[in-house]
Design an enzyme around this catalytic site. Structure first.
Site, mmCIF file in Angstrom:
data_model
loop_
_atom_site.group_PDB
_atom_site.id
_atom_site.type_symbol
_atom_site.label_atom_id
_atom_site.label_comp_id
_atom_site.label_asym_id
_atom_site.label_seq_id
_atom_site.Cartn_x
_atom_site.Cartn_y
_atom_site.Cartn_z
ATOM 1 C CG ASP A 119 5.280 11.270 -4.894
ATOM 2 O OD1 ASP A 119 5.200 10.051 -5.099
ATOM 3 O OD2 ASP A 119 6.217 11.865 -4.498
ATOM 4 C CG ASP A 136 -0.617 -5.259 0.330
ATOM 5 O OD1 ASP A 136 -0.475 -5.703 1.294
ATOM 6 O OD2 ASP A 136 -0.083 -4.304 -0.210
#
Length: 667
Positions: free
Chosen positions: A189, A341
């Site tokens: 979300d 990352d």
């Protein structure tokens, strides 16, 4: 504002990566969508921020897909681009948790607790309103997660706002973490919750004041909007408050930014979204080097090709990364999620998730409960960072030949790590005059002694700062030192078996009856470690508290004798031993923090904040701004009393209940 000015000065010494705003251009004239051009509230406190969004000018930005405004956040592959346009999703009733004065001072802002300032910070730093000149976007990157290539990841919960150019000539990228969905949110979300945001906010600032290269956090804003999270991944989700952190750094480009060009991985089959786009790799390299390594760019302007420039760049990234992780090891910091990352291209600590600081020294400490295999334990961090640099080297090919990059990595990383680590450890032990070959062995034996006695990492070094160089008060000192060792109850709790006895028995039977299948399952390391725990637990059950104390004293007496012998060599030829001792103590106190963000300290602040009380977050933030402060520096009865209270509240060994705290990737 003297403290703010001092913090700004200190930041110049720590962050060597700040690009200058030379030849400041006007804000990007790229077309803006209707929502970006709509009327926004007029800022007052933030009105002086000037944005010049160079990254969006110089790197490819995805053309927004056709459709309504909310389609900007539709999950999708993003080929041929480094950024996608994004829009923060509004929060219900945003409320400021805290501001960091030193971090905001980087932007030329003076933070205060005035109601107007806090209201404006809550409005703009939540993403509910946009400052003039901002151009929200999400960065596209890939990553190796827990050793496996995961394909496209990207800023799934963070948004680039723009780059602020200051009167001091510095350029800072602003980012909102938790501002809502982006094309990279996948099934999530795009939100972050209060507990994880407070941890990131506090630790970003704590690390800076410890002197460790890091991204910064300027603000933490919560709200009445909620999202569902399963904190421990045990099937018991609950609603938590959506919260946003304002992050500040020269850049948030990371190793994984260069992995978007990776062809299908031989193990996972996943590929980057921009396979074959060597032109974008060149563009990204040119941007990173010219913007954040201008001295390297300037030194290679006459080269016929860029291979030597790119080699110099990779060498510098390797050295910075080695120094950064050496600093982590010296303060007992565990990152928890060292994926490619989460590795900064400019050598900063980035992305604070399930991190932790060592309490009881344990080289195999796992701070992330989601790291079931122990890939990112405290002791493995240097080699994991080196492994990540190997993946960066692979991602830079052909702009940097892999053989050349690997030669640089082999030549530089271990040497630079050991050099910086030992240099820092010498300061922590007050070895300031001469360097001896045996110093590495002395440090290794110290850590072994800490491990054998369950000593508190931070507090042991603090106590050593008052070690008497002569033979005075040696018994009293030994008592203070051993008081930082774990109790029998703590050790029994720490080494309790983690595997069901029946499961362990079945695994042992399988190892005997079918060793090939046992090896294939891949649980040999876990079973071995569990057997060690069972054996250790058995030994602990046979110990009494007095036995443990006697063993601890014996271990420490042996190491302290070696330390005293080394100090005798240190002071050979010293004329003024009192001055030498004073300088030694000063250096040790400046390198051995008294306060770090222990999990239990963060947890107490989180629990108060979840009940609407942000005072503990702000109190801890102020405390962490002076991690090397000692009560000896306090003056006056009130200051001494306050310092003593802080000592007992925040610098003691953690309470027993803290051993039960569990931090995961849930955020």
């Amino acid at each position: 504002m003297a403290s703010v000015r001092a913090a700004v000065g200190a930041s110049l010494a720590v962050a060597r990566t700040r690009p200058r705003c030379v030849g400041l251009a006007l804000p990007s004239s790229a077309p803006r969508s209707a929502w970006a051009a709509a009327m926004e509230p007029t800022p007052r406190w933030l009105a002086g921020l000037r944005f010049d969004n160079r990254a969006l000018r110089e790197l490819p930005v995805e053309t927004p897909p056709p459709g309504p405004e909310d389609s900007l956040a539709t999950p999708r592959p993003v080929p041929g681009a480094c950024f996608s346009r994004a829009r923060p999703a509004p929060l219900r009733r945003p409320r400021l948790v805290a501001l960091s004065e030193p971090a905001l001072a980087l932007l030329g802002l003076e933070a205060s607790e005035e109601a107007e300032v806090e209201a404006e910070a809550a409005l703009f730093f939540s993403g509910n309103a946009l400052l003039p000149g901002t151009e929200p976007a999400a960065h596209c990157y890939c990553g190796h997660q827990f050793g496996q290539f995961a394909g496209q990841l990207g800023d799934g919960a963070a948004m680039y706002l723009g780059e602020v150019c200051t009167a001091a000539g510095e350029r800072w990228e602003l980012q909102l973490k938790g501002a809502g969905p982006t094309p990279f949110s996948r099934q999530a979300d795009g939100r972050k919750v209060l507990r994880s945001s407070i941890r990131e906010f506090l630790c970003s600032e704590a690390m800076f004041h410890l002197g460790i290269p890091t991204t910064r956090a300027g603000a933490c804003v919560t709200s009445e909007s909620t999202v569902m999270r399963d904190v421990f991944y045990d099937g018991n989700p609950k609603y938590e408050k959506c919260t946003v952190v304002l992050r500040i750094a020269p850049t948030f480009i990371r190793f994984g930014s260069f992995e978007i060009f990776k062809p299908p991985d031989e193990h996972t089959g996943r590929a980057g979204p921009s396979v074959g786009r060597d032109d974008i790799r060149v563009q990204l390299l040119d941007y990173v080097i010219s913007s954040f390594y201008p001295e390297i760019q300037a030194a290679h302007t006459c080269d016929t090709d860029n291979i030597q420039r790119n080699a110099a760049f990779f060498r510098e990234v390797t050295q910075r990364t080695a120094r950064m992780v050496a600093e982590w090891q010296c303060v007992g910091f565990c990152h928890g999620v060292l994926n490619t990352d989460n590795m900064s291209i400019v050598g900063l600590t980035i992305d604070y998730g399930p991190f932790g600081f060592l309490d009881r020294y344990d080289p195999d400490h796992i701070c992330n409960a989601s790291d079931n295999a122990g890939r990112y334990t405290y002791s493995k961090q240097p080699q994991v960072c080196k492994w990540n640099l190997q993946k960066l080297a692979e991602a830079l090919e052909p702009e940097l030949p892999l053989a050349l990059a690997e030669a640089i990595l082999k030549e530089e990383f271990d040497t630079e790590f050991q050099r910086h680590y030992l240099q820092k450890m010498r300061k922590k032990l007050g070895l300031i005059r001469v360097e001896k070959e045996e110093d590495g062995t002395l440090v290794a034996k110290l850590l072994e002694t800490m491990h054998l006695t369950g000593a508190d990492f931070t507090n042991t070094f603090c106590v050593l700062s008052s070690f008497p160089a002569d033979l005075s008060d040696s018994a009293e000192f030994l008592s203070r030192l051993t008081s930082q060792c774990a109790s029998l109850e703590e050790l029994r709790l720490a080494f309790r078996p983690q595997m069901d006895p029946r499961q362990l028995s079945m695994m042992l039977m399988l190892a005997q009856s079918n060793p090939q299948l046992f090896a294939l399952i891949g649980t040999q390391a876990n079973v071995t470690k569990e057997l060690e725990r069972v054996e250790h637990q058995s030994r602990l059950e046979q110990l009494s508290p007095s036995d443990l104390q006697r063993k601890n004293r014996d271990h420490w007496e042996a190491w302290l004798q070696e330390y005293r012998d080394r100090l005798d060599k240190e002071k050979e030829g010293v004329g003024d031993t009192a001055a030498w001792q004073a300088e030694r103590v000063r250096v040790m106190r400046a390198n051995n923090p008294k306060y770090v963000l222990r999990n239990y300290i963060a947890q107490k602040a989180i629990e108060a904040a979840e009940n609407g009380d942000f005072s503990e977050v702000r109190r801890v933030l102020k405390l962490l701004e002076s991690p090397y402060h000692s009560e000896e520096e306090a003056t006056g009865p009130e200051a001494v009393a306050r310092s003593t209270e802080e000592q007992s509240s925040y610098s003691n060994r953690p309470p027993l209940w803290a051993a039960e705290l569990c931090v995961t990737u849930s955020s």
